[in-house]
Motif scaffolding. Sequence first.
Motif, mmCIF file in Angstrom:
data_model
loop_
_atom_site.group_PDB
_atom_site.id
_atom_site.type_symbol
_atom_site.label_atom_id
_atom_site.label_comp_id
_atom_site.label_asym_id
_atom_site.label_seq_id
_atom_site.Cartn_x
_atom_site.Cartn_y
_atom_site.Cartn_z
ATOM 1 N N ALA A 69 -2.700 -1.163 0.138
ATOM 2 C CA ALA A 69 -3.311 -0.835 -1.155
ATOM 3 C C ALA A 69 -3.044 -1.938 -2.179
ATOM 4 O O ALA A 69 -3.921 -2.300 -2.957
ATOM 5 C CB ALA A 69 -2.770 0.503 -1.658
ATOM 6 N N ALA A 70 -1.818 -2.457 -2.150
ATOM 7 C CA ALA A 70 -1.461 -3.492 -3.121
ATOM 8 C C ALA A 70 -1.816 -4.885 -2.613
ATOM 9 O O ALA A 70 -1.726 -5.850 -3.365
ATOM 10 C CB ALA A 70 0.032 -3.412 -3.425
ATOM 11 N N ASN A 71 -2.190 -5.005 -1.339
ATOM 12 C CA ASN A 71 -2.414 -6.307 -0.694
ATOM 13 C C ASN A 71 -1.212 -7.211 -0.955
ATOM 14 O O ASN A 71 -1.354 -8.371 -1.330
ATOM 15 C CB ASN A 71 -3.715 -6.954 -1.206
ATOM 16 N N ALA A 72 -0.014 -6.657 -0.780
ATOM 17 C CA ALA A 72 1.209 -7.418 -1.055
ATOM 18 C C ALA A 72 2.332 -6.888 -0.166
ATOM 19 O O ALA A 72 2.283 -5.751 0.297
ATOM 20 C CB ALA A 72 1.604 -7.268 -2.516
ATOM 21 N N SER A 73 3.314 -7.753 0.076
ATOM 22 C CA SER A 73 4.484 -7.333 0.855
ATOM 23 C C SER A 73 5.701 -7.300 -0.059
ATOM 24 O O SER A 73 5.861 -8.176 -0.919
ATOM 25 C CB SER A 73 4.757 -8.319 1.993
ATOM 26 N N THR A 74 6.529 -6.308 0.155
ATOM 27 C CA THR A 74 7.752 -6.212 -0.641
ATOM 28 C C THR A 74 8.956 -6.343 0.282
ATOM 29 O O THR A 74 9.051 -5.627 1.293
ATOM 30 C CB THR A 74 7.809 -4.865 -1.385
ATOM 31 N N PHE A 75 9.840 -7.249 -0.064
ATOM 32 C CA PHE A 75 11.062 -7.442 0.716
ATOM 33 C C PHE A 75 12.264 -7.123 -0.148
ATOM 34 O O PHE A 75 12.318 -7.502 -1.320
ATOM 35 C CB PHE A 75 11.146 -8.886 1.226
#
Length: 721
Positions: free
Chosen positions: A364-370
């Motif tokens: 949904a965010a087109n992003a990765s969270t680390f």
Amino acid sequence: MKPSPNATDSSQRPLGDMGGPRRILHIFMAFALVLGCFSSDDLQGWKNVNGLKGAMYAEMLYSRACVKLLNISGPQGCEAPDQQLVTAPLVHSKDLGIPFEGQRVVVVPAAEADSFLTRFLGDPTLRSRVAGVLVDPTTGRPSHHSTAPKFPSAAFAPYDSPSYVWNPYGTGFNRQWFGIPIYMLTPALANETARRAAYNADNEFKGGRHVARMQLPMYAQGDSATCITDQTCLPVGGYGVWTAVPPLPDTNYSSVPPRNITLLVAQMDSNALFHDLARAAGSSVSGLIASLVALTLIAQSDAPPTYSRQLVFAALPGEGFDYMGSKRMLYEMDLGSKFVQGIKMDLVDQVVEVGPIGSAWDAAANASTFFLHSQRSGGYGSAAALVAAAQAAAAALDPPRVRSQPASASTPGLPPSSLSSFLRVRPSVAGLLLADFDTAFRGPYYQSEFDDSANSTLAMVEAIVDASLLLATTLHSLAAGPDTPPLEPNRTRAALLTAQLGNCLLVDSPGLRCPLATQLMNPDISVSYDGSTSAAISAYPGVLSWVAADPRSSYFKPNLPRFLFNYLGNLTAVPLSNTTNTTTGEGAACDPNQNICKPPYACIGWRYGTKDPAGMGRCRNTTTNYVPAYSTRLVYSLVGSYWRWSVNSSAAAWDSTYGWPTDPMWTESNWPAQTPTLTVFQEESRAVQVATLVVGVLLTAGTAGVSWLGIKIFERHIKIQ
Ligand SMILES: *[C@@H]1O[C@H](CO)[C@@H](O)[C@H](O)[C@H]1NC(C)=O
Ligand SMILES: *[C@@H]1O[C@H](CO)[C@@H](O)[C@H](O)[C@H]1NC(C)=O
Ligand SMILES: *[C@@H]1O[C@H](CO)[C@@H](O)[C@H](O)[C@H]1NC(C)=O
Ligand SMILES: *[C@@H]1O[C@H](CO)[C@@H](O)[C@H](O)[C@H]1NC(C)=O
Ligand SMILES: *[C@@H]1O[C@H](CO)[C@@H](O)[C@H](O)[C@H]1NC(C)=O
Ligand SMILES: *[C@@H]1O[C@H](CO)[C@@H](O)[C@H](O)[C@H]1NC(C)=O
Ligand SMILES: *[C@@H]1O[C@H](CO)[C@@H](O)[C@H](O)[C@H]1NC(C)=O
Ligand SMILES: *[C@@H]1O[C@H](CO)[C@@H](O)[C@H](O)[C@H]1NC(C)=O
Ligand SMILES: *[C@@H]1O[C@H](CO)[C@@H](O)[C@H](O)[C@H]1NC(C)=O
Ligand SMILES: *[C@@H]1O[C@H](CO)[C@@H](O)[C@H](O)[C@H]1NC(C)=O
Ligand SMILES: *[C@@H]1O[C@H](CO)[C@@H](O)[C@H](O)[C@H]1NC(C)=O
Ligand SMILES: *[C@@H]1O[C@H](CO)[C@@H](O)[C@H](O)[C@H]1NC(C)=O
């Protein structure tokens, strides 16, 4: 009994032996297949007739069973009690209410297996009624499944909070003793089994019942110390691979001063109830691929010769078994062994671990969270510089779709990780764990056969690309010296590399028949009883039949470490120039048997044969080594006139210096050839059995000629190969 270090008993363990010569194994398996078609093994004479057999029997051979492991306190896993054949009527778990006296083999949909097996373990009545369990994978994937405990290997953490829940879906099945046969069905057999179980239920178990017959004898008795002494088991273990970027000019540091080391680590395998199905896609292999991509971006830039720190990468096997791989590596460093020559723990002052990252991407965010984890309390080295580097790296990436943030302070500390081993031996290390979760695991399949990326390859690939860019930039900024140019990682290139490596390591087909691997090695192909073949990686470490003494020999190494060794060796080697003397030394054609490279060169790209020039490798200037993983309580040595494993306390002082918890000494039982097997068929009344036996004997005589012919044809086939 093993007469020499090169002896193997691969014939005993058709799929378990990762240390043995797989080629022999495959020939054996093919042979077993032929024999299996013609041998008569019991009263069911009709089994000899292929056409008839197809209608009445369905089989699954040499795979997909839960097997018996042992640690220092006892057994874990599955076996057929007393090594006997187990035969009992099939029943679907939903029909358990239908009255029947005696034991049954229960067919359980995969999504219900956790709750059924939990009940089995806790309910003595159910336990006494169940002879075996067949898990049906065709009725839908479980939404979560983890055989690890809720806090995996809690005793090894750098703090004491054993009840904290890191792994919310954990059942702890990989620390349980079931003591019955349990299989994961193939889709085809699941269909058969469902049909036959339904027949039994419809007829209320009267008349000719459909039964499952399970052959799962396990030789090892007692605990791992006993079975090692009895030689009825082998150590769980495998080989990791480490490399230096750039290569170390002098691994003894006699001619050049040592540099401080930034160590990147990733786990390369995992565990599962059904070992041959373990893929570890989201929990380990995605982090491994991200590491390989990051190293590739760095190594192929101009930067490494200008670094002021030494970069080292280690892919660790067996970490799902109480950190066996990192513990062994640290012990080898303490011994100053040839497997780790060049890395000394007192030079390693920064450790970056890539943990589970497969669930980092949010569509949904087109992003990765680390999340950036470290051990805050207890006087360990400060990770502030590493955390700052990772945050700055994420902020600098364009497009801004990689997010990194320090993990919540509400957890008791560092999540289950290899980093905990390094902190134990050198507490002053600055340690950072990169993961897709904050306070508890997000990946639903930690240590599960369902952690195979089947449902989520795309999301994993996105996460891997993002992690690789974050890692490359972070490591680059940590290692950079005053003259280091900036690293501008190319997302398109990272995505391309991830796709290529994912093709080899993340999916079953082509698996290691992928172009990247076949340019560098000849992968062992496993041949299944139905004739299908696979070069998918195995993410269960396997067993070690012996310890290969040469840290740079690819001989008889399993597929995954062999791929890593060759990929990393090719990547980090000093490029060959056209003036290199290829007669001896650098650039010479090599193989691991006859044309062995002189140290420090490693033979990279050896594919097959010893004479065919096209299959030879090249001696390359690279610091890339295999490092074995097995319990520190075991040694492989000459006892009398035989090489064998034995329990040995030579590591005890080192163990206690660093306060390691009791070494569990994981081993896997030996079992006879041609097991495990599962056969489902319909039992006939006694009268029919006798009649069929007579017919069967007559037909056997008829097929003997055919059998002889089949074996002849088969022999010719081997020779042609
Ligand atoms: C061995 O495994 C059992 C469970 O299978 C576990 O309870 C025990 O703590 C383990 N022993 C060691 C020394 O880790
Ligand atoms: C088994 O397979 C057959 C043919 O492929 C199919 O028609 C049938 O529905 C399947 N049965 C079950 C229980 O899945
Ligand atoms: C290998 O490469 C390193 C780094 O370029 C160099 O310093 C070293 O002399 C080379 N060693 C050999 C044996 O060629
Ligand atoms: C490093 O030391 C080992 C053991 O002392 C020795 O065998 C080896 O030749 C040395 N290597 C170099 C490059 O000096
Ligand atoms: C290497 O690390 C030590 C501490 O472990 C530190 O004192 C030293 O300055 C470092 N050297 C370099 C070149 O960074
Ligand atoms: C997601 O991000 C990638 C990389 O920045 C971009 O190529 C792609 O178009 C984006 N997709 C969507 C749906 O925004
Ligand atoms: C897996 O597939 C199922 C059904 O196809 C879907 O509902 C589910 O969301 C998928 N899960 C993931 C993680 O993609
Ligand atoms: C990034 O990599 C792709 C594929 O390797 C290449 O075509 C492109 O030119 C590269 N971009 C830059 C800015 O180097
Ligand atoms: C081996 O390294 C060379 C030089 O870096 C590169 O061009 C080639 O693609 C690599 N081969 C593989 C299979 O990675
Ligand atoms: C070796 O390579 C260099 C440039 O890389 C070239 O100038 C030279 O002619 C080559 N020598 C031979 C013998 O091919
Ligand atoms: C290569 O090295 C060997 C042994 O050091 C030497 O005999 C040979 O002449 C060298 N060849 C060339 C082309 O330099
Ligand atoms: C233990 O192993 C060490 C090193 O391999 C060996 O020297 C020693 O003799 C062994 N001890 C026993 C009791 O086997």
